[in-house]
Scaffold this active site. Structure first.
Site, PDB file in Angstrom:
ATOM      1  N   ASP A 169       0.791  -1.226   0.000  1.00 22.92           N
ATOM      2  CA  ASP A 169       0.000   0.000   0.000  1.00 22.92           C
ATOM      3  C   ASP A 169       0.830   1.285   0.000  1.00 22.92           C
ATOM      4  O   ASP A 169       0.329   2.342  -0.335  1.00 22.92           O
ATOM      5  CB  ASP A 169      -0.962   0.027   1.207  1.00 22.92           C
TER       6      ASP A 169
ATOM      7  N   PRO B 145       7.805  -6.119   4.608  1.00 20.61           N
ATOM      8  CA  PRO B 145       6.974  -5.023   4.093  1.00 20.61           C
ATOM      9  C   PRO B 145       7.102  -3.731   4.890  1.00 20.61           C
ATOM     10  O   PRO B 145       6.503  -2.739   4.529  1.00 20.61           O
ATOM     11  CB  PRO B 145       5.561  -5.579   4.239  1.00 20.61           C
TER      12      PRO B 145
ATOM     13  N   TYR C 255       0.667  -3.678  11.226  1.00 27.53           N
ATOM     14  CA  TYR C 255       1.703  -4.660  10.889  1.00 27.53           C
ATOM     15  C   TYR C 255       2.303  -5.149  12.178  1.00 27.53           C
ATOM     16  O   TYR C 255       2.757  -4.348  13.000  1.00 27.53           O
ATOM     17  CB  TYR C 255       2.846  -4.000  10.134  1.00 27.53           C
TER      18      TYR C 255
ATOM     19  N   ARG D 248      -4.938   4.455   6.582  1.00 30.41           N
ATOM     20  CA  ARG D 248      -5.158   4.256   5.147  1.00 30.41           C
ATOM     21  C   ARG D 248      -6.357   5.040   4.666  1.00 30.41           C
ATOM     22  O   ARG D 248      -7.046   5.707   5.428  1.00 30.41           O
ATOM     23  CB  ARG D 248      -5.396   2.752   4.905  1.00 30.41           C
TER      24      ARG D 248
HETATM   25  P1  FAD Z   1       3.309  -9.563  -7.733  1.00 34.81           P
HETATM   26  O1  FAD Z   1       2.499  -8.435  -7.247  1.00 34.81           O
HETATM   27  O2  FAD Z   1       3.402 -10.775  -6.887  1.00 34.81           O
HETATM   28  O3  FAD Z   1       2.731  -9.940  -9.162  1.00 34.81           O
HETATM   29  C1  FAD Z   1       3.085 -11.127  -9.828  1.00 34.81           C
HETATM   30  C2  FAD Z   1       1.999 -11.466 -10.830  1.00 34.81           C
HETATM   31  O4  FAD Z   1       2.453 -12.569 -11.597  1.00 34.81           O
HETATM   32  C3  FAD Z   1       0.694 -11.865 -10.183  1.00 34.81           C
HETATM   33  O5  FAD Z   1      -0.378 -11.165 -10.786  1.00 34.81           O
HETATM   34  C4  FAD Z   1       0.602 -13.367 -10.439  1.00 34.81           C
HETATM   35  O6  FAD Z   1      -0.718 -13.820 -10.619  1.00 34.81           O
HETATM   36  C5  FAD Z   1       1.396 -13.506 -11.714  1.00 34.81           C
HETATM   37  N1  FAD Z   1       2.001 -14.836 -11.890  1.00 34.81           N
HETATM   38  C6  FAD Z   1       2.691 -15.539 -10.985  1.00 34.81           C
HETATM   39  N2  FAD Z   1       3.125 -16.684 -11.532  1.00 34.81           N
HETATM   40  C7  FAD Z   1       2.691 -16.694 -12.806  1.00 34.81           C
HETATM   41  C8  FAD Z   1       2.812 -17.614 -13.876  1.00 34.81           C
HETATM   42  N3  FAD Z   1       3.481 -18.766 -13.745  1.00 34.81           N
HETATM   43  N4  FAD Z   1       2.222 -17.333 -15.051  1.00 34.81           N
HETATM   44  C9  FAD Z   1       1.538 -16.158 -15.215  1.00 34.81           C
HETATM   45  N5  FAD Z   1       1.405 -15.259 -14.240  1.00 34.81           N
HETATM   46  C10 FAD Z   1       1.973 -15.520 -13.055  1.00 34.81           C
HETATM   47  N6  FAD Z   1       4.022  -5.493   0.397  1.00 34.81           N
HETATM   48  C11 FAD Z   1       3.941  -4.463   1.238  1.00 34.81           C
HETATM   49  O7  FAD Z   1       4.661  -3.476   1.041  1.00 34.81           O
HETATM   50  N7  FAD Z   1       3.056  -4.489   2.291  1.00 34.81           N
HETATM   51  C12 FAD Z   1       2.259  -5.574   2.527  1.00 34.81           C
HETATM   52  O8  FAD Z   1       1.489  -5.618   3.485  1.00 34.81           O
HETATM   53  C13 FAD Z   1       2.316  -6.646   1.661  1.00 34.81           C
HETATM   54  N8  FAD Z   1       1.535  -7.709   1.840  1.00 34.81           N
HETATM   55  C14 FAD Z   1       1.594  -8.742   0.983  1.00 34.81           C
HETATM   56  C15 FAD Z   1       0.767  -9.823   1.177  1.00 34.81           C
HETATM   57  C16 FAD Z   1       0.791 -10.871   0.293  1.00 34.81           C
HETATM   58  C17 FAD Z   1      -0.118 -12.039   0.531  1.00 34.81           C
HETATM   59  C18 FAD Z   1       1.681 -10.847  -0.818  1.00 34.81           C
HETATM   60  C19 FAD Z   1       1.721 -11.977  -1.816  1.00 34.81           C
HETATM   61  C20 FAD Z   1       2.520  -9.763  -1.002  1.00 34.81           C
HETATM   62  C21 FAD Z   1       2.504  -8.703  -0.109  1.00 34.81           C
HETATM   63  N9  FAD Z   1       3.325  -7.613  -0.263  1.00 34.81           N
HETATM   64  C22 FAD Z   1       3.239  -6.582   0.586  1.00 34.81           C
HETATM   65  C23 FAD Z   1       4.334  -7.553  -1.330  1.00 34.81           C
HETATM   66  C24 FAD Z   1       3.887  -6.757  -2.529  1.00 34.81           C
HETATM   67  O9  FAD Z   1       2.583  -7.113  -2.868  1.00 34.81           O
HETATM   68  C25 FAD Z   1       4.891  -7.045  -3.644  1.00 34.81           C
HETATM   69  O10 FAD Z   1       6.174  -6.571  -3.250  1.00 34.81           O
HETATM   70  C26 FAD Z   1       4.546  -6.426  -4.978  1.00 34.81           C
HETATM   71  O11 FAD Z   1       3.261  -6.785  -5.392  1.00 34.81           O
HETATM   72  C27 FAD Z   1       5.563  -6.882  -6.031  1.00 34.81           C
HETATM   73  O12 FAD Z   1       5.075  -6.705  -7.315  1.00 34.81           O
HETATM   74  P2  FAD Z   1       5.415  -7.738  -8.481  1.00 34.81           P
HETATM   75  O13 FAD Z   1       4.722  -7.216  -9.670  1.00 34.81           O
HETATM   76  O14 FAD Z   1       6.873  -7.949  -8.539  1.00 34.81           O
HETATM   77  O15 FAD Z   1       4.815  -9.139  -8.023  1.00 34.81           O
END
Ligand code: FAD
Length: 673
Positions: free
Chosen positions: A50, A365, A287, A279
């Site tokens: 967030d 986080p 957290y 928020r």
């Molecule tokens: P992601 O947001 O994980 O996006 C990856 C995408 O790839 C997803 O849409 C997924 O569906 C897709 N994907 C995965 N594997 C495949 C595949 N094989 N084929 C096709 N698509 C695929 N950060 C904070 O700062 N505060 C928080 O409180 C916090 N809470 C979180 C809680 C959870 C449950 C999770 C999972 C993450 C949390 N995070 C938090 C971390 C934050 O969400 C991530 O750092 C951020 O989203 C990273 O972005 P990204 O695009 O690299 O990865």
């Protein structure tokens, strides 16, 4: 059985989280053909990350949608530090500004990840591209033809894609239900508190099971912490799994705690610590870092998530915040997850398959870095890949993605490591001892960490696109020409006036993310003869056959397709007009006439003060020259008298357009568009 369909594409992005969508946004804005697939049937709607740091908001502004985040988000202005007094009762011990005053036009805000994904999806569409997230699609294999990786025109990466059924595309609910009251769904499902936002979900998976073979020039794996792409290309994360589990609760609190609308770090005497993040929509995120892992034999410690529930997290909060009370009637989202502090050993293979975001770094986080650093990875990669695909730059610039971003990821892990220790569940002590942590150390680390966490301190090292030292050819910056504009960092922003209409603009507003390089000319006071002559010499050099403008702009294209030259002078605005500046600095278009948006002045405005850019940047009366990358980072700073350095800089990595195709090498690029 029929053969799978085959297709070709310049860039295939795997994963439509923040990192993948940022990549898609760049490619859409630069007019590059790309596809983006995600195995999930929907984007997320609430929960997860967030925090938006000020550099991320600057980036959003350059993409045209910072105002949406700014308006919808909750703004964090102050951090309150709470710790126990001599009787063990928590009390507010310090207040510090949340964002260091003066470092950016923006300050930290919070807004859930689902809205950020929405803004990026809209930005892709608004760029006029036909890139759309293909949901419910996952790759099943990836092959790189190593014999063709150095061939600029090849599509050496072959990916097999499979369409999933609706069931496969609907992820499990990670956090399950609440243990008191009605079930609470995790962040993949619709929030009760946020506006409806599920227009692009997968409506039908009629083609489930069908396969397609895609031949791509480049692939970007932005598929999160459990990255399939990373495993397939044999890259690994190195680092440790931590023993900490994070419990996260998004709720509308009912409380008598006076600072509930402030960001708070609360350390109790003997019940652990908690971070409070106010928020949007009256929500508050709590957290809590819990240490409830167990080591099983030689196995690494694993979290027993079954022991965690909203009630466990709330009760921990109640103990830490006592004697204040806190409870809720509305719970929007919760999760509990264990984090590792790890960085990819490498960020790319053959500079054809790249990893970005959580796929190459994971950490806690607490500093709100995950989404920010992930988007900033692909913000770094996007323009580089676009300029290579469009034939403007050589493939060598792609190497700078890893050299620049891996260092940031390592710095982030070091920062996170320090913070995790300071924000553990251990009791607070005013004097550091083996059991507790020093509150003074916590405050100092918090303040120091601010600059890093803001994203403004990112400082890219010397490379072919950052002229810091002479390791990459003749061009070396002379930092004394503008001592307060460090080469490698993003250029600071202050206000200047448009010479033609006196309107004030922040410098960053003049640098939208459209893939163009900017050459900034600071000719000083052009009513003085020697400065006018200096300016005339630079303009003549830019107009010359051998100039970067002519050599690297596609023949037949607009003269500002690749570069924009912006002039910011310091003469009194009313004593000059744009016609006092050579035509190459204010190009002409047969239909639109002269460009009125290239000449600016560092002078006082009627309503918005005086930006004092020359003073803020430390520019001497003799003036200076700067080169700014498409992502607003400074590549070069040097004296106004050395325009040849600009040619030499671009010759290191830009393609010579006069030699491309059948065009005569002498064909001039018109100075007038
Ligand atoms: P992601 O947001 O994980 O996006 C990856 C995408 O790839 C997803 O849409 C997924 O569906 C897709 N994907 C995965 N594997 C495949 C595949 N094989 N084929 C096709 N698509 C695929 N950060 C904070 O700062 N505060 C928080 O409180 C916090 N809470 C979180 C809680 C959870 C449950 C999770 C999972 C993450 C949390 N995070 C938090 C971390 C934050 O969400 C991530 O750092 C951020 O989203 C990273 O972005 P990204 O695009 O690299 O990865």
């Amino acid at each position: 059985m029929s053969l799978p369909a085959e297709s070709k594409i310049d860039v295939l992005i795997i994963g439509a989280g923040p990192a993948g969508l940022m990549m898609a946004t760049w490619l859409a804005r630069c007019g590059v053909g790309a596809r983006i697939v995600d195995k999930r049937g929907t984007k997320i709607f609430n929960g997860q990350a967030d925090g938006l740091q000020c550099r991320t908001l600057e980036i959003f502004d350059s993409l045209g949608f910072a105002h949406r985040a700014w308006r919808e988000s909750n703004h964090l202005l102050e951090i309150c530090l709470w710790n126990p007094d001599e009787h063990g009762r928590i009390r507010r011990s310090a207040r510090i500004p949340d964002t260091i005053p003066g470092i950016s036009r923006f300050q930290q805000v919070v807004l859930h990840q689902g809205r950020i994904e929405r803004f990026l999806l809209d930005a892709v569409e608004e760029a006029g591209s036909d890139i759309r997230v293909e949901r419910g699609v996952a790759p099943t294999s990836i092959d790189i033809d190593e014999s063709r990786v150095d061939d600029d025109d090849a599509h050496p990466v072959t990916v097999r894609l499979r369409r999933l059924s609706e069931e496969e595309a609907t992820p499990e609910q990670a956090a399950g239900s609440g243990d008191d009251g009605p079930p609470v769904q995790d962040g993949l499902f619709r929030s009760n508190l946020a506006p409806r936002d599920d227009a692009d979900r997968l409506l039908t998976a009629a083609a489930a099971g069908t396969e397609e073979v895609v031949h791509a020039r480049y692939v970007v794996g932005a598929d999160g912490a459990h990255s399939w792409t990373r495993r397939q290309i044999g890259l690994e994360l190195e680092g440790d799994s931590t023993d900490y589990i994070w419990g996260v609760l998004d709720m509308v609190p009912i409380t008598d705690f006076p600072d509930i609308r402030m960001r708070c770090a609360i350390h109790s005497a003997d019940a652990g610590s908690i971070m409070v993040i106010p928020r949007e929509n009256k929500l508050v995120r709590l957290y809590i870092q819990l240490t409830t892992t167990e080591r099983v034999g030689d196995e690494a410690a694993r979290a027993d998530r079954s022991k965690l529930s909203p009630r466990v997290i709330l009760e921990a909060a109640q103990r830490i915040m006592a004697p204040y009370t806190i409870s809720y009637r509305k719970l929007d989202w919760w999760t509990a997850y264990q984090i590792g502090q790890r960085v990819g050993t490498s960020f790319a293979v053959h500079d054809r398959v790249f990893l970005a975001g959580d796929a190459v770094h994971t950490h806690s986080p607490k500093a709100g870095q995950g989404m920010n650093v992930s988007m900033q990875d692909s913000f770094n990669l996007g323009w580089k890949m676009a300029s290579v695909v469009k034939g403007q730059a050589h493939r060598c610039i792609l190497k700078t993605y890893e050299s620049e971003r891996r260092q940031i990821a390592q710095d982030l892990i070091a920062f996170d490591h320090k913070f995790s220790r300071l924000f553990s569940g251990r009791p607070a002590r005013d004097v550091m001892d083996t059991e507790g942590i020093s509150m003074q150390e916590f405050k100092t680390a918090f303040e120091k960490g601010h600059m890093f966490a803001s994203g403004i301190a990112v400082d890219y090292g010397s490379s072919v696109v950052v002229a810091k030292d002479d390791g990459h050819g003749r061009v070396v910056s002379d930092q004394s020409a503008a001592p307060h504009v460090p080469v490698g960092r993003r250029i600071p922003s202050v206000k200047v006036l448009n010479q033609a209409d006196a309107r004030p603009w922040h410098l960053h507003e003049l640098l939208p993310s459209n893939g163009r390089w900017r050459v900034l000319l600071f000719p000083g006071d052009v009513t003085r003869d020697e400065q006018r002559q200096r300016l005339a010499r630079v303009a003549a050099a830019f107009d010359d056959e051998a100039s970067f403008l002519r050599r690297h702009t596609p023949v037949g294209g607009r003269c500002d397709d690749v570069f924009e030259v912006l002039t910011i002078h310091r003469a009194p605005r009313t004593q000059v007009t744009i016609f006092d500046f050579p035509p190459v600095l204010r190009p002409y278009d047969e239909t639109d006439g002269w460009s009125y948006d290239r000449i600016f002045v560092d002078d006082v405005s009627y309503h918005e003060g005086h930006g004092e850019m020359y003073r803020a940047f430390g520019i001497a009366p003799a003036g200076c020259l700067m080169i700014v990358r498409p992502d607003q980072h400074v590549s070069y700073v040097g004296p106004l008298d050395d325009p040849a350095a600009v040619n030499d800089f671009f010759a290191r990595f830009m393609t010579d357009q006069s030699r491309r195709g059948s065009v005569d090498s002498k064909t001039p690029m018109p100075a007038k568009c």
